[in-house]
Structures are given as structure tokens and as C-alpha cells.
Design a protein around this motif. Sequence first.
Motif, PDB file in Angstrom:
ATOM      1  N   ASN A 124       0.833  -1.198   0.000  1.00  0.00           N
ATOM      2  CA  ASN A 124       0.000   0.000   0.000  1.00  0.00           C
ATOM      3  C   ASN A 124       0.866   1.245   0.000  1.00  0.00           C
ATOM      4  N   LEU A 125       0.361   2.275  -0.653  1.00  0.00           N
ATOM      5  CA  LEU A 125       0.938   3.610  -0.593  1.00  0.00           C
ATOM      6  C   LEU A 125      -0.189   4.539  -0.173  1.00  0.00           C
ATOM      7  N   SER A 126      -0.260   4.826   1.128  1.00  0.00           N
ATOM      8  CA  SER A 126      -1.369   5.597   1.681  1.00  0.00           C
ATOM      9  C   SER A 126      -2.677   4.893   1.338  1.00  0.00           C
ATOM     10  N   ARG A 127      -3.584   5.524   0.596  1.00  0.00           N
ATOM     11  CA  ARG A 127      -4.869   4.937   0.254  1.00  0.00           C
ATOM     12  C   ARG A 127      -4.809   4.041  -0.989  1.00  0.00           C
ATOM     13  N   ARG A 160      -0.997  -3.545 -10.819  1.00  0.00           N
ATOM     14  CA  ARG A 160      -2.403  -3.173 -10.618  1.00  0.00           C
ATOM     15  C   ARG A 160      -2.499  -2.227  -9.421  1.00  0.00           C
ATOM     16  N   ALA A 161      -3.366  -1.227  -9.542  1.00  0.00           N
ATOM     17  CA  ALA A 161      -3.605  -0.265  -8.463  1.00  0.00           C
ATOM     18  C   ALA A 161      -5.099  -0.173  -8.199  1.00  0.00           C
ATOM     19  N   THR A 162      -5.464  -0.050  -6.924  1.00  0.00           N
ATOM     20  CA  THR A 162      -6.857   0.164  -6.528  1.00  0.00           C
ATOM     21  C   THR A 162      -6.922   1.373  -5.610  1.00  0.00           C
ATOM     22  N   LEU A 163      -7.966   2.179  -5.794  1.00  0.00           N
ATOM     23  CA  LEU A 163      -8.134   3.393  -5.010  1.00  0.00           C
ATOM     24  C   LEU A 163      -9.563   3.452  -4.475  1.00  0.00           C
ATOM     25  N   PRO A 164      -9.767   3.377  -3.154  1.00  0.00           N
ATOM     26  CA  PRO A 164     -11.124   3.489  -2.604  1.00  0.00           C
ATOM     27  C   PRO A 164     -11.677   4.890  -2.826  1.00  0.00           C
ATOM     28  N   LEU A 165     -12.970   4.973  -3.111  1.00  0.00           N
ATOM     29  CA  LEU A 165     -13.598   6.255  -3.398  1.00  0.00           C
ATOM     30  C   LEU A 165     -14.244   6.879  -2.167  1.00  0.00           C
ATOM     31  N   VAL A 166     -14.307   6.129  -1.063  1.00  0.00           N
ATOM     32  CA  VAL A 166     -14.963   6.645   0.147  1.00  0.00           C
ATOM     33  C   VAL A 166     -13.988   6.694   1.309  1.00  0.00           C
ATOM     34  N   GLY A 167     -13.586   5.553   1.823  1.00  0.00           N
ATOM     35  CA  GLY A 167     -12.734   5.507   3.007  1.00  0.00           C
ATOM     36  C   GLY A 167     -11.261   5.490   2.664  1.00  0.00           C
ATOM     37  N   SER A 168     -10.464   5.194   3.676  1.00  0.00           N
ATOM     38  CA  SER A 168      -9.016   5.153   3.501  1.00  0.00           C
ATOM     39  C   SER A 168      -8.554   3.823   2.945  1.00  0.00           C
ATOM     40  N   GLU A 174     -18.304  -0.620  -0.397  1.00  0.00           N
ATOM     41  CA  GLU A 174     -17.708   0.642  -0.844  1.00  0.00           C
ATOM     42  C   GLU A 174     -17.243   0.523  -2.290  1.00  0.00           C
ATOM     43  N   PRO A 175     -17.379   1.589  -3.084  1.00  0.00           N
ATOM     44  CA  PRO A 175     -16.876   1.593  -4.461  1.00  0.00           C
ATOM     45  C   PRO A 175     -15.380   1.918  -4.494  1.00  0.00           C
ATOM     46  N   TYR A 176     -14.737   1.538  -5.586  1.00  0.00           N
ATOM     47  CA  TYR A 176     -13.315   1.827  -5.753  1.00  0.00           C
ATOM     48  C   TYR A 176     -12.994   1.895  -7.243  1.00  0.00           C
ATOM     49  N   LEU A 177     -11.866   2.520  -7.547  1.00  0.00           N
ATOM     50  CA  LEU A 177     -11.323   2.524  -8.898  1.00  0.00           C
ATOM     51  C   LEU A 177     -10.206   1.486  -8.991  1.00  0.00           C
ATOM     52  N   ALA A 178     -10.106   0.826 -10.133  1.00  0.00           N
ATOM     53  CA  ALA A 178      -9.042  -0.152 -10.357  1.00  0.00           C
ATOM     54  C   ALA A 178      -8.400   0.113 -11.717  1.00  0.00           C
ATOM     55  N   ALA A 179      -7.085  -0.058 -11.789  1.00  0.00           N
ATOM     56  CA  ALA A 179      -6.368   0.105 -13.051  1.00  0.00           C
ATOM     57  C   ALA A 179      -5.176  -0.847 -13.057  1.00  0.00           C
ATOM     58  N   TYR A 180      -4.843  -1.343 -14.249  1.00  0.00           N
ATOM     59  CA  TYR A 180      -3.618  -2.136 -14.361  1.00  0.00           C
ATOM     60  C   TYR A 180      -3.060  -2.035 -15.765  1.00  0.00           C
ATOM     61  N   ASP A 181      -1.784  -2.374 -15.870  1.00  0.00           N
ATOM     62  CA  ASP A 181      -1.146  -2.580 -17.165  1.00  0.00           C
ATOM     63  C   ASP A 181      -0.376  -3.886 -17.092  1.00  0.00           C
ATOM     64  N   LEU A 205     -14.441   0.525 -12.654  1.00  0.00           N
ATOM     65  CA  LEU A 205     -15.121   0.891 -11.415  1.00  0.00           C
ATOM     66  C   LEU A 205     -15.506  -0.399 -10.715  1.00  0.00           C
ATOM     67  N   GLY A 206     -15.142  -0.517  -9.452  1.00  0.00           N
ATOM     68  CA  GLY A 206     -15.436  -1.720  -8.695  1.00  0.00           C
ATOM     69  C   GLY A 206     -16.287  -1.430  -7.479  1.00  0.00           C
ATOM     70  N   TYR A 207     -16.872  -2.497  -6.944  1.00  0.00           N
ATOM     71  CA  TYR A 207     -17.663  -2.380  -5.719  1.00  0.00           C
ATOM     72  C   TYR A 207     -17.390  -3.608  -4.864  1.00  0.00           C
ATOM     73  N   LYS A 208     -16.951  -3.376  -3.637  1.00  0.00           N
ATOM     74  CA  LYS A 208     -16.681  -4.477  -2.717  1.00  0.00           C
ATOM     75  C   LYS A 208     -17.962  -4.800  -1.957  1.00  0.00           C
ATOM     76  N   ILE A 209     -18.537  -5.953  -2.253  1.00  0.00           N
ATOM     77  CA  ILE A 209     -19.818  -6.341  -1.668  1.00  0.00           C
ATOM     78  C   ILE A 209     -19.650  -6.701  -0.201  1.00  0.00           C
ATOM     79  N   ASN A 210     -18.645  -7.515   0.102  1.00  0.00           N
ATOM     80  CA  ASN A 210     -18.305  -7.889   1.476  1.00  0.00           C
ATOM     81  C   ASN A 210     -16.842  -8.301   1.482  1.00  0.00           C
ATOM     82  N   ASP A 211     -16.375  -8.883   2.576  1.00  0.00           N
ATOM     83  CA  ASP A 211     -14.960  -9.235   2.679  1.00  0.00           C
ATOM     84  C   ASP A 211     -14.548 -10.307   1.678  1.00  0.00           C
TER      85      ASP A 211
END
Length: 250
Positions: A124-127, A160-168, A174-181, A205-211
Motif C-alpha cells: 500500500n501507498l497511503s490509500r 495493478r492499483a486500486t483506489l477506494p472512493l470513500v474511506g481510507s 464501498e466503491p473503488y477505482l481499479a487500473a492495471y497494465d 469501477l469496482g464495488y466491494k460487496i463484502n470481505d
Amino acid sequence: MRFFAASFYLLTFVLCTSLLLPQSALAQSERIKDFNQNGWYMYFGDHALSDKWGLHTELQIRRYNYLSDPQQLLIRTGANYNLTENTMFTLGYGFIETYPYGEFPAADDFLEHRIYQQLQLKGNLSRLGLTHRYRLEQRWVQSPVTSDYTYLNRARYMLRATLPLVGSTTEAKEPYLAAYDEIFVGFGNNIQRNIFDQNRAYLALGYKINDAASVEVGYLNHIVQKANGVVFEHNHTLQVGLTYNIDFRK
């Protein structure tokens, strides 16, 4: 910080290589571009069997013209071993069936049997969540004309990188952004002209339903160099993915 620095340098290498290797093919022959619209509908699962061991399962149904025509079927499985909390090694097998599609289709359906070894590192790098994936593949690819098999080697690297759109962090509901090359490079005997095999650049655009479960809907810019080294596919691909990880320890 070291993890971030390594990620930055590796991403720079991947992007530069993906741009330069196709250009080197141009020096040998004129490039022919084949533009396609595809849809990939996917399931992934990493299932814990113990603290160290797990099972990988994967199914991908790939369609040409987004949905109407078959492009490829991919079934992949593997044994996972957790070296550390954030480092996982996988040894597995893949079965692939490819169908004729596009302006330069194969002569007929053909099969591929694949063995792969994979190392996955997370940090992880911060969020921002980061994942490195290194994969080696030993491939037995069937000829659509003679049905004989050719042995090929391929190396793949994905960042691959993921970035949460709400929390840390990416938490449940919660929704999140995902990108990879990811870049694919062939090596060894029988590779001929397409050392650069393909490159995949993805944003979703991703959504984490549960754990255990998450869904993603995104766009994949997929460049593939065909075996003749002249035809380059430019595939605009819709990706819909479900990840569901079952913990059998519970």
C-alpha cells in the motif's frame, strides 16, 4: 517507500516496453491493424484451505462483438502458497479454446494447454493499493490447420492499483477505482517474430460487496501481435468480473 519506488520504475519499464517493442516490428514490415470489439465475462477466486495453502479457480468467457459471437474460453486453476502475509506463489494449469474472430481469423477452433508459475506481491501507498504479478507460462498451442501442438514460453508482468472512493481502505460496501497494465513477452524457441506478444491496459469501477466478494466493470485496451508479426489486433474490450474468495478455514 521502497515498494512505491519499485512500483514506479516497473510501471515505467512496462509502459516503455509496450510502446517500443511494437515499433521495432514496424522496422521489419508494415503493420496491419485489426480493430475488434470484445466482451470478457469473468470469475476469479482464491480460496484459503489453511494459513499457508489455498486453491485458485478462474473462468473467463470471452465474446466477439461484445456478446454475439464466441472468441475464447479460458479455465484456470492452481495451488496457492502464502510465503508471507502479502506474498503468494501459485503453480497451476490453464485450458484455453480459441475460436475464429476478427478480420484475420484463425482457420478453425484450436486448443491450448498451459502450465504457469506466478508470484504476487501486495502493498500500500497511503490509500492506494498496489499489486505486482509476475507469471511464467509454458504453452502447448494447437495448430488450427494440422492440429499439431507447438511449445512456447511466455513471461508476463502486471502492475495493478486500486483506489477506494470513500474511506481510507477498500472496505465492504464501498466503491473503488481499479487500473492495471500488463505486458506479455515471448521467449525461447518457436517465438519467431512476435517477441512482443500483447499488452493490456485496464480501467474499471469496482464495488466491494463484502470481505469475500467484489465486482468490477471496466474497459480494456488490448493490443495483440499475431504470430506472423504483421497483424496487430486493437481490441476494445468490455470487462465484467466477479471475485469471490471462500475461506474454508472457517
